[in-house]
Design an enzyme around this catalytic site. Structure first.
Site, PDB file in Angstrom:
ATOM      1  N   TYR A  18     -21.127 -39.931  46.169  1.00 50.88           N
ATOM      2  CA  TYR A  18     -20.086 -40.348  47.111  1.00 50.88           C
ATOM      3  C   TYR A  18     -19.218 -41.432  46.469  1.00 50.88           C
ATOM      4  CZ  TYR A  18     -17.893 -41.832  51.485  1.00 50.88           C
ATOM      5  OH  TYR A  18     -16.977 -42.158  52.460  1.00 50.88           O
ATOM      6  N   HIS A  22     -15.169 -41.218  45.260  1.00 54.00           N
ATOM      7  CA  HIS A  22     -14.168 -42.146  45.789  1.00 54.00           C
ATOM      8  C   HIS A  22     -13.553 -43.024  44.704  1.00 54.00           C
ATOM      9  CE1 HIS A  22     -15.351 -40.837  49.772  1.00 54.00           C
ATOM     10  NE2 HIS A  22     -14.272 -41.454  50.221  1.00 54.00           N
ATOM     11  N   TYR A  41      -8.167 -50.158  53.420  1.00 57.64           N
ATOM     12  CA  TYR A  41      -9.148 -49.176  53.860  1.00 57.64           C
ATOM     13  C   TYR A  41     -10.450 -49.417  53.096  1.00 57.64           C
ATOM     14  CZ  TYR A  41     -10.671 -44.358  55.113  1.00 57.64           C
ATOM     15  OH  TYR A  41     -11.329 -43.253  55.598  1.00 57.64           O
ATOM     16  N   TRP A  75      -9.606 -32.389  50.452  1.00 56.87           N
ATOM     17  CA  TRP A  75     -10.543 -33.505  50.255  1.00 56.87           C
ATOM     18  C   TRP A  75     -11.782 -33.306  51.131  1.00 56.87           C
ATOM     19  CZ3 TRP A  75     -11.336 -37.261  46.858  1.00 56.87           C
ATOM     20  CH2 TRP A  75     -12.214 -38.295  47.189  1.00 56.87           C
ATOM     21  N   TRP A  76     -11.576 -32.919  52.387  1.00 62.16           N
ATOM     22  CA  TRP A  76     -12.712 -32.675  53.270  1.00 62.16           C
ATOM     23  C   TRP A  76     -13.642 -31.605  52.695  1.00 62.16           C
ATOM     24  CZ3 TRP A  76      -9.799 -32.127  58.581  1.00 62.16           C
ATOM     25  CH2 TRP A  76      -9.423 -33.401  59.039  1.00 62.16           C
TER      26      TRP A  76
END
Length: 103
Positions: A18, A22, A41, A75-76
């Site tokens: 993960y 990112h 963010y 991206w999802w």
């Protein structure tokens, strides 16, 4: 500037992947988020529960649904193997209510 917080769930054993994905976030996704007024963010991890806690700021009252944008959908799909997702690959996301803020 409005602030939004929400939580998602990371599948066990995928913290490193993960973070890796990112750290290499796609420039076109970053551009899309910024164009939508999203800034500052951050995503935090509760390692005991694999809960991801996200906070973001958004300028204005954008009604743009980023979930319909092809870059977001891509991206999802790219992240779906790491997270709890809905049938459309969007992460299962629960909005959180703010109960305190020290400005």
């Amino acid at each position: 500037m409005q602030r939004f917080a929400f939580k998602m769930r990371l599948k066990p054993g995928y913290v490193t992947e993960y973070q890796k994905r990112h750290q290499a976030i796609w420039p076109e996704l970053v551009q899309l988020l910024k164009e939508a007024g999203i800034s500052d963010y951050s995503i935090f991890l509760d390692e005991e529960t694999n809960t991801l806690f996200a906070v973001q700021k958004q300028a204005g009252q954008s009604s743009q649904d980023l979930g319909t944008h092809p870059v977001v959908q891509k991206w999802w799909a790219y992240m779906a193997d790491l997270m709890d997702t809905n049938p459309d690959n969007s992460p299962v996301s629960v909005p959180l209510r703010e109960v305190f803020w020290l400005a």
